[in-house]
Design a protein around this motif. Structure first.
Motif, PDB file in Angstrom:
ATOM      1  N   ASP A   1     -20.342  15.191 -60.284  1.00 47.98           N
ATOM      2  CA  ASP A   1     -19.385  14.336 -61.001  1.00 47.98           C
ATOM      3  C   ASP A   1     -19.755  12.864 -60.908  1.00 47.98           C
ATOM      4  OD1 ASP A   1     -17.853  16.579 -61.583  1.00 47.98           O
ATOM      5  OD2 ASP A   1     -16.528  16.284 -59.849  1.00 47.98           O
ATOM      6  N   LYS A   2     -20.436  12.519 -59.812  1.00 50.80           N
ATOM      7  CA  LYS A   2     -20.737  11.114 -59.494  1.00 50.80           C
ATOM      8  C   LYS A   2     -19.454  10.271 -59.487  1.00 50.80           C
ATOM      9  CE  LYS A   2     -25.555  11.107 -60.949  1.00 50.80           C
ATOM     10  NZ  LYS A   2     -25.956  11.252 -59.537  1.00 50.80           N
ATOM     11  N   ALA A   3     -18.405  10.898 -58.932  1.00 49.65           N
ATOM     12  CA  ALA A   3     -17.107  10.230 -58.854  1.00 49.65           C
ATOM     13  C   ALA A   3     -16.242  10.951 -57.821  1.00 49.65           C
ATOM     14  CB  ALA A   3     -16.418  10.224 -60.214  1.00 49.65           C
ATOM     15  N   ILE A   4     -15.330  10.221 -57.186  1.00 48.81           N
ATOM     16  CA  ILE A   4     -14.406  10.790 -56.198  1.00 48.81           C
ATOM     17  C   ILE A   4     -13.043  10.113 -56.358  1.00 48.81           C
ATOM     18  CG2 ILE A   4     -16.155  11.414 -54.478  1.00 48.81           C
ATOM     19  CD1 ILE A   4     -15.531   8.778 -53.038  1.00 48.81           C
ATOM     20  N   THR A   5     -12.008  10.734 -55.766  1.00 45.45           N
ATOM     21  CA  THR A   5     -10.682  10.124 -55.784  1.00 45.45           C
ATOM     22  C   THR A   5     -10.605   9.036 -54.708  1.00 45.45           C
ATOM     23  OG1 THR A   5      -9.754  11.653 -54.165  1.00 45.45           O
ATOM     24  CG2 THR A   5      -9.661  12.307 -56.499  1.00 45.45           C
ATOM     25  N   LYS A   6      -9.594   8.185 -54.826  1.00 49.20           N
ATOM     26  CA  LYS A   6      -9.414   7.142 -53.823  1.00 49.20           C
ATOM     27  C   LYS A   6      -9.039   7.740 -52.470  1.00 49.20           C
ATOM     28  CE  LYS A   6      -7.397   2.642 -52.925  1.00 49.20           C
ATOM     29  NZ  LYS A   6      -6.578   1.515 -53.441  1.00 49.20           N
ATOM     30  N   LEU A   7      -8.254   8.820 -52.470  1.00 52.62           N
ATOM     31  CA  LEU A   7      -7.906   9.477 -51.214  1.00 52.62           C
ATOM     32  C   LEU A   7      -9.157   9.969 -50.502  1.00 52.62           C
ATOM     33  CD1 LEU A   7      -5.923  10.644 -49.170  1.00 52.62           C
ATOM     34  CD2 LEU A   7      -5.683  12.663 -50.651  1.00 52.62           C
ATOM     35  N   ARG A   8     -10.058  10.567 -51.247  1.00 54.98           N
ATOM     36  CA  ARG A   8     -11.313  11.054 -50.649  1.00 54.98           C
ATOM     37  C   ARG A   8     -12.087   9.895 -50.032  1.00 54.98           C
ATOM     38  NH1 ARG A   8     -15.284  12.708 -48.124  1.00 54.98           N
ATOM     39  NH2 ARG A   8     -16.953  13.971 -49.051  1.00 54.98           N
ATOM     40  N   TYR A   9     -12.166   8.778 -50.741  1.00 62.62           N
ATOM     41  CA  TYR A   9     -12.916   7.636 -50.227  1.00 62.62           C
ATOM     42  C   TYR A   9     -12.248   7.039 -48.995  1.00 62.62           C
ATOM     43  CZ  TYR A   9     -15.015   3.080 -49.691  1.00 62.62           C
ATOM     44  OH  TYR A   9     -15.642   1.989 -49.150  1.00 62.62           O
ATOM     45  N   MET A  10     -10.929   6.884 -49.031  1.00 61.30           N
ATOM     46  CA  MET A  10     -10.228   6.249 -47.924  1.00 61.30           C
ATOM     47  C   MET A  10     -10.305   7.094 -46.657  1.00 61.30           C
ATOM     48  SD  MET A  10      -9.186   3.325 -49.036  1.00 61.30           S
ATOM     49  CE  MET A  10      -7.791   2.684 -48.135  1.00 61.30           C
ATOM     50  N   THR A  11     -10.163   8.415 -46.784  1.00 60.30           N
ATOM     51  CA  THR A  11     -10.258   9.268 -45.600  1.00 60.30           C
ATOM     52  C   THR A  11     -11.685   9.281 -45.061  1.00 60.30           C
ATOM     53  OG1 THR A  11     -10.499  11.192 -47.067  1.00 60.30           O
ATOM     54  CG2 THR A  11      -8.305  10.738 -46.181  1.00 60.30           C
ATOM     55  N   PHE A  12     -12.673   9.220 -45.947  1.00 63.63           N
ATOM     56  CA  PHE A  12     -14.066   9.108 -45.511  1.00 63.63           C
ATOM     57  C   PHE A  12     -14.280   7.818 -44.734  1.00 63.63           C
ATOM     58  CE2 PHE A  12     -17.856   6.651 -46.838  1.00 63.63           C
ATOM     59  CZ  PHE A  12     -18.803   7.260 -46.027  1.00 63.63           C
ATOM     60  N   ARG A  13     -13.771   6.716 -45.257  1.00 62.48           N
ATOM     61  CA  ARG A  13     -13.960   5.424 -44.607  1.00 62.48           C
ATOM     62  C   ARG A  13     -13.330   5.397 -43.218  1.00 62.48           C
ATOM     63  NH1 ARG A  13     -11.228   0.060 -46.949  1.00 62.48           N
ATOM     64  NH2 ARG A  13      -9.507   0.976 -45.764  1.00 62.48           N
ATOM     65  N   GLU A  14     -12.163   6.033 -43.088  1.00 56.83           N
ATOM     66  CA  GLU A  14     -11.497   6.054 -41.784  1.00 56.83           C
ATOM     67  C   GLU A  14     -12.328   6.794 -40.744  1.00 56.83           C
ATOM     68  OE1 GLU A  14      -8.218   4.202 -41.506  1.00 56.83           O
ATOM     69  OE2 GLU A  14      -9.682   3.664 -43.001  1.00 56.83           O
ATOM     70  N   ARG A  15     -13.073   7.806 -41.177  1.00 52.05           N
ATOM     71  CA  ARG A  15     -13.889   8.585 -40.241  1.00 52.05           C
ATOM     72  C   ARG A  15     -15.043   7.785 -39.674  1.00 52.05           C
ATOM     73  NH1 ARG A  15     -14.568  12.680 -44.117  1.00 52.05           N
ATOM     74  NH2 ARG A  15     -16.808  12.497 -43.761  1.00 52.05           N
ATOM     75  N   GLU A  16     -15.397   6.689 -40.325  1.00 47.45           N
ATOM     76  CA  GLU A  16     -16.544   5.906 -39.898  1.00 47.45           C
ATOM     77  C   GLU A  16     -16.215   4.967 -38.729  1.00 47.45           C
ATOM     78  OE1 GLU A  16     -19.727   6.512 -41.432  1.00 47.45           O
ATOM     79  OE2 GLU A  16     -18.335   8.153 -41.875  1.00 47.45           O
TER      80      GLU A  16
END
Length: 219
Positions: free
Chosen positions: A57-72
């Motif tokens: 898709d070369k795209a993600i939802t904002k929820l997916r991005y925000m939860t990913f960022r928190e894991r970092e």
């Protein structure tokens, strides 16, 4: 958390109490729109993170991005992260975004506490435990989500102090959840407004206590 102390002036450190999994409001991530800009940000941070479908898709939802960022950062593992630190006589340090694990955070705070007396560390422990008790008894606290708030730690030669700051995202949720209150302890799921504040605060208290026990053995 913000801390200050040492020398003839003061030092400080700022730690954001994020909750167990999020630093964002629920309203920010309810949209299911796929966004290519967030996909690109994710790939820049970690090319191996996107799933096969996300790469397609070369795209993600904002929820997916925000939860990913928190894991970092330690936001997800400990429920809080160090935002910045200023020790008397040294430049402000904001290089804490990649600290993820307890030992890393404990070592960073050990640097901040290094010039603090044993009684000063004991004072911080007492302040944190008093804060935890006050929040547990507060109806106002139970009726609000405290996403993205911070604790500011400051000390000098004579005094220590802790202040809650950064209430820009604090929201009354009493009309949005059953019973009108949240526990600040249960895991967050979209729609329950739990922020995990006590999860982060308990981990922070334990780390400060461990630094106090280390200082007591050393001195």
């Amino acid at each position: 958390v913000g801390l200050g102390g040492g020398g003839s002036g003061s030092s400080w450190v700022s730690t954001q109490s994020t909750g167990a999994t999020r630093t964002f409001k629920e309203e920010e991530v309810k949209s299911q729109k796929l966004r290519s800009d967030l996909y690109e940000k994710m790939v820049k941070l970690d090319p191996s993170e996107p799933s096969e479908q996300e790469n397609k898709d070369k795209a993600i939802t904002k929820l997916r991005y925000m939860t990913f960022r928190e894991r970092e950062s330690s936001s997800q593992t400990l429920g809080f992260r160090i935002e910045a630190m200023k020790i008397w006589g040294h430049a402000t340090n904001k290089d804490f975004k990649t600290l993820k694990y307890k030992d890393q955070v404990k070592n960073a705070l050990k640097t901040y506490f290094n010039n603090l007396s044993k009684s000063g560390l004991e004072g911080f422990v007492s302040e944190l435990e008093n804060l935890s008790q006050l929040l547990a008894e507060s109806t106002f606290f139970k009726e609000h989500e405290f996403v993205g708030t911070s604790l500011l730690f400051i000390y000098d030669r004579e005094r220590v102090g802790i202040w809650m700051i950064d209430f820009g995202k604090t929201t009354n949720i009493s009309d949005r959840v059953e019973g009108g209150q949240i526990t600040h302890e249960q895991p967050w799921e979209l729609g329950n407004y739990e922020d995990g504040y006590f999860y982060g605060l308990c981990n922070l208290i334990e780390i400060v206590k461990e630094n106090f026990r280390r200082a007591r053995r050393r001195r």
